[in-house]
Design an enzyme around this catalytic site. Sequence first.
Site, mmCIF file in Angstrom:
data_model
loop_
_atom_site.group_PDB
_atom_site.id
_atom_site.type_symbol
_atom_site.label_atom_id
_atom_site.label_comp_id
_atom_site.label_asym_id
_atom_site.label_seq_id
_atom_site.Cartn_x
_atom_site.Cartn_y
_atom_site.Cartn_z
ATOM 1 N N CYS A 2 -25.655 -48.952 -3.826
ATOM 2 C CA CYS A 2 -27.000 -48.534 -4.254
ATOM 3 C C CYS A 2 -27.750 -47.835 -3.126
ATOM 4 O O CYS A 2 -27.583 -48.158 -1.959
ATOM 5 C CB CYS A 2 -27.815 -49.741 -4.688
ATOM 6 S SG CYS A 2 -27.064 -50.624 -6.052
ATOM 7 N N ARG A 27 -23.631 -42.220 -1.145
ATOM 8 C CA ARG A 27 -23.319 -43.652 -1.070
ATOM 9 C C ARG A 27 -22.514 -44.126 -2.267
ATOM 10 O O ARG A 27 -21.925 -45.192 -2.240
ATOM 11 C CB ARG A 27 -24.617 -44.461 -0.945
ATOM 12 C CG ARG A 27 -25.395 -44.243 0.343
ATOM 13 C CD ARG A 27 -26.780 -44.855 0.272
ATOM 14 N NE ARG A 27 -26.722 -46.294 0.122
ATOM 15 C CZ ARG A 27 -26.613 -47.146 1.166
ATOM 16 N NH1 ARG A 27 -26.544 -46.652 2.387
ATOM 17 N NH2 ARG A 27 -26.572 -48.442 0.984
ATOM 18 N N TRP A 76 -25.210 -48.559 -8.043
ATOM 19 C CA TRP A 76 -23.750 -48.722 -8.099
ATOM 20 C C TRP A 76 -23.543 -50.053 -8.803
ATOM 21 O O TRP A 76 -23.856 -51.118 -8.259
ATOM 22 C CB TRP A 76 -23.170 -48.744 -6.681
ATOM 23 C CG TRP A 76 -21.688 -48.743 -6.612
ATOM 24 C CD1 TRP A 76 -20.854 -47.666 -6.736
ATOM 25 C CD2 TRP A 76 -20.842 -49.878 -6.408
ATOM 26 N NE1 TRP A 76 -19.546 -48.065 -6.593
ATOM 27 C CE2 TRP A 76 -19.492 -49.412 -6.402
ATOM 28 C CE3 TRP A 76 -21.066 -51.235 -6.219
ATOM 29 C CZ2 TRP A 76 -18.399 -50.267 -6.223
ATOM 30 C CZ3 TRP A 76 -19.986 -52.082 -6.032
ATOM 31 C CH2 TRP A 76 -18.675 -51.604 -6.047
ATOM 32 N N ASN A 100 -30.804 -53.534 -3.919
ATOM 33 C CA ASN A 100 -29.430 -53.282 -3.495
ATOM 34 C C ASN A 100 -28.882 -54.617 -3.021
ATOM 35 O O ASN A 100 -29.464 -55.255 -2.156
ATOM 36 C CB ASN A 100 -29.372 -52.249 -2.367
ATOM 37 C CG ASN A 100 -27.950 -52.034 -1.858
ATOM 38 O OD1 ASN A 100 -26.988 -52.359 -2.550
ATOM 39 N ND2 ASN A 100 -27.803 -51.507 -0.653
ATOM 40 N N GLY A 101 -27.786 -55.076 -3.614
ATOM 41 C CA GLY A 101 -27.196 -56.351 -3.208
ATOM 42 C C GLY A 101 -26.794 -57.146 -4.449
ATOM 43 O O GLY A 101 -26.717 -56.617 -5.550
ATOM 44 N N GLU A 481 -2.840 -45.686 5.755
ATOM 45 C CA GLU A 481 -4.069 -44.901 5.596
ATOM 46 C C GLU A 481 -3.803 -43.669 4.740
ATOM 47 O O GLU A 481 -4.626 -43.273 3.909
ATOM 48 C CB GLU A 481 -4.626 -44.518 6.959
ATOM 49 C CG GLU A 481 -5.725 -43.469 6.946
ATOM 50 C CD GLU A 481 -6.952 -43.850 6.119
ATOM 51 O OE1 GLU A 481 -7.090 -45.026 5.728
ATOM 52 O OE2 GLU A 481 -7.761 -42.954 5.841
ATOM 53 N N LYS A 485 -5.985 -42.692 1.400
ATOM 54 C CA LYS A 485 -6.674 -41.393 1.267
ATOM 55 C C LYS A 485 -6.294 -40.731 -0.057
ATOM 56 O O LYS A 485 -7.130 -40.254 -0.805
ATOM 57 C CB LYS A 485 -6.282 -40.459 2.405
ATOM 58 C CG LYS A 485 -7.056 -40.388 3.632
ATOM 59 C CD LYS A 485 -8.498 -40.112 3.714
ATOM 60 C CE LYS A 485 -9.479 -41.169 3.343
ATOM 61 N NZ LYS A 485 -9.456 -42.444 3.974
ATOM 62 N N GLU A 488 -7.534 -42.705 -3.304
ATOM 63 C CA GLU A 488 -8.977 -42.907 -3.544
ATOM 64 C C GLU A 488 -9.681 -41.617 -3.964
ATOM 65 O O GLU A 488 -10.744 -41.665 -4.567
ATOM 66 C CB GLU A 488 -9.666 -43.505 -2.330
ATOM 67 C CG GLU A 488 -9.751 -42.625 -1.110
ATOM 68 C CD GLU A 488 -10.581 -43.280 0.006
ATOM 69 O OE1 GLU A 488 -11.514 -44.025 -0.304
ATOM 70 O OE2 GLU A 488 -10.263 -43.041 1.170
ATOM 71 N N HIS A 504 14.277 -53.254 -0.920
ATOM 72 C CA HIS A 504 14.218 -54.659 -1.366
ATOM 73 C C HIS A 504 13.384 -54.781 -2.638
ATOM 74 O O HIS A 504 12.568 -55.673 -2.772
ATOM 75 C CB HIS A 504 13.652 -55.534 -0.240
ATOM 76 C CG HIS A 504 14.522 -55.525 0.966
ATOM 77 N ND1 HIS A 504 15.693 -56.236 1.068
ATOM 78 C CD2 HIS A 504 14.428 -54.820 2.124
ATOM 79 C CE1 HIS A 504 16.272 -56.013 2.239
ATOM 80 N NE2 HIS A 504 15.519 -55.154 2.900
ATOM 81 N N LYS A 603 -19.818 -45.407 -0.348
ATOM 82 C CA LYS A 603 -19.576 -45.090 1.056
ATOM 83 C C LYS A 603 -19.674 -46.342 1.928
ATOM 84 O O LYS A 603 -18.907 -46.512 2.857
ATOM 85 C CB LYS A 603 -20.578 -44.056 1.545
ATOM 86 C CG LYS A 603 -20.354 -43.626 2.986
ATOM 87 C CD LYS A 603 -18.967 -43.058 3.195
ATOM 88 C CE LYS A 603 -18.675 -42.704 4.628
ATOM 89 N NZ LYS A 603 -17.256 -42.349 4.835
HETATM 90 C C1 AGP Z 1 -11.997 -45.242 3.101
HETATM 91 O O1 AGP Z 1 -11.880 -43.833 2.931
HETATM 92 C C2 AGP Z 1 -13.247 -45.806 2.464
HETATM 93 N N1 AGP Z 1 -14.391 -45.062 2.791
HETATM 94 C C3 AGP Z 1 -13.355 -47.302 2.701
HETATM 95 O O2 AGP Z 1 -12.066 -47.883 2.674
HETATM 96 C C4 AGP Z 1 -14.013 -47.696 4.032
HETATM 97 O O3 AGP Z 1 -13.158 -47.364 5.109
HETATM 98 C C5 AGP Z 1 -14.265 -49.210 4.021
HETATM 99 O O4 AGP Z 1 -15.129 -49.487 2.943
HETATM 100 C C6 AGP Z 1 -14.889 -49.721 5.321
HETATM 101 O O5 AGP Z 1 -16.141 -49.116 5.493
HETATM 102 P P1 AGP Z 1 -16.833 -49.260 6.940
HETATM 103 O O6 AGP Z 1 -15.906 -48.595 7.923
HETATM 104 O O7 AGP Z 1 -18.153 -48.556 6.813
HETATM 105 O O8 AGP Z 1 -16.989 -50.719 7.232
#
Ligand code: AGP
Length: 608
Positions: A2, A27, A76, A100-101, A481, A485, A488, A504, A603
């Site tokens: 949010c 965000r 969100w 937010n929360g 990673e 990428k 997502e 396996h 984000k």
């Molecule tokens: C990865 O591309 C995402 N943005 C997500 O996995 C992110 O790395 C994760 O939420 C951790 O966020 P932070 O580094 O702000 O703690």
Amino acid sequence: MCGIIGYTGPLEASKILLEGLSGLEYRGYDSAGIALCMEDSQIRVVKKAGKVKNLEEYCRQQISGTAHSGIGHTRWATHGGVTDTNAHPHRAGKVVLIHNGIIENYHALTEKFHLEDKLLSQTDSEVAAQVLNCLYEGDPLAAIHKLIDLLDGSYSFCIMFEDQPGAVYAIRNVSPLVAASTPSGSLIASDLTALIPYSRQYFVVPEQHIVKLTPYKIHVYHLDDTYTKAYPEIMTVNWNMDAAMKNGFPHFMLKEIHEQPDALRNTILPRVNKGIPDFGEDGIPDSIFKECSQIQIIACGTAMYAGMVARAIMQPLLRIPVTVSIASEFRYEEPLIDEKSLVIIISQSGETIDTLAALRLAHRCGSTVLAVVNVKGSTIARESNYVLYTHAGPEIAVASTKAYSVQLAALYMICCRMALVRGKYTREQACSFLADLLDVIPAMETMIAQKEMIRDVASHIISSPDAFFIGRGLDYAFSLEGALKLKEISYIHSEAYAAGELKHGTIALISDQVPVIAIATQEHVYSKTISNIREVKARGAFVILLVKENAVVDDNLADIRIRIPDVDDHFTVFPIAAALQLIAYYASLGKHLDVDQPRNLAKSVTVE
Ligand code: AGP
């Protein structure tokens, strides 16, 4: 996650709120709304499922007259679907609130205040608004204080009371809020992107303090009997608005991929002293590196995968246990850390609630906490014993790119400094390590410059439902990673596997033309990885092979070969990261998806 913005001052509030919400879109959200205190002191609420642009159009149709204070929200969804009714702000009697929360005890509060027949939405946030309205008897501070005493969970609230025209109230617990008093009025928001157009000075709203915004002054109150005034530290933004704009790139993600060489320079060079890493300016003493008996790395998502790479470098060199934990799991593991442990917390935003909770657990275990964080003054930074800030500038795209690279650079420098102070490296070896680290910058530039070749590579996988990433040792850590990428932002189901593990079970999923992105840059396991590639090739896989430019490769081994600039095996992660980021970017683009704001993602994940 949010987005929140509040404003009161001489300017037209709706314009400021809507522009602020646009700045907070990155965000991640699914609906948006604003509430305005109109000239007749009535509060108008306008909210819609969908994008901020929908809301802007709806406001043009629905709102006439001016307003000089208001609150705005991008939602969100955590409780309840994406609907106009579930969007914020929520009104309850004289109270209008955005949140937010997560309020964890909202069911109990619903029963305690007999709200069942009053609720219009399915949200925990409306319950908070309804409870606040029940508690409100004309004194906002007292009512907010009583509300907070009843809540369990995380929150940042912005609140307006219909009989308090021109005032905006706020309070937070874990979820972030920053505020600024400016010549254009007083503002409060979830993060700096909404404040920067008006002020470079700001303060972080202290947890469990009530903030009252009036047009030209912001009051901060302790939650004590007399609401004594508090005076938070005023900070200065360390980046400019341009940094938060696309500057000619089609997407923030592509811009941020291109920013990586500069981000690495800005993170590494200020900490090079006579050829070795030096954290004196960061206030990080060698003692925390010299005396620890183990290292516990904790993070989420991409940050956690950066930790996996760091572990693969650190443990063999330092010869102490280096463990990487997923923050949301670590919290419940009854971890084996103590005052002799060095806990390294990695977080781009510095607000990820699972990571913050793990940090607080590490403190309770008596461990020293060193945070690697990109956002200055963020909650994780402020609650750590020591902070090594990365200097990537604001990362707007949900998919983390430059933050990953600078996290790695910071972790590599920590590893080098630790090796030096623990006698595992001579000064010459430390200098050589750091020189290798600096060599990755031109290597990344070379890789990024091949983006059109990589765009063509991505075109081969965009119609595949699944993709596999394989590698051994460090290459396996890189592949984790790479898989994140791709999945997502392209929504291609991607999984990373240790190359030796595939047979396996999972190799059952390899069939004709299934894409396998194989990474083979680690000399000591190169032949084994090549064997694993032959195994998937024999089953019809479409193999995209990432190898160092001078590697010897059979012509019939891979369908596509991406040559990685020749850097030391320990440092190939940097050009490989750029290649895998670009594959993901162009796959998403090729599928005409929202590259910067992929579905369902946020984000900064400030809910558990
Ligand atoms: C990865 O591309 C995402 N943005 C997500 O996995 C992110 O790395 C994760 O939420 C951790 O966020 P932070 O580094 O702000 O703690």
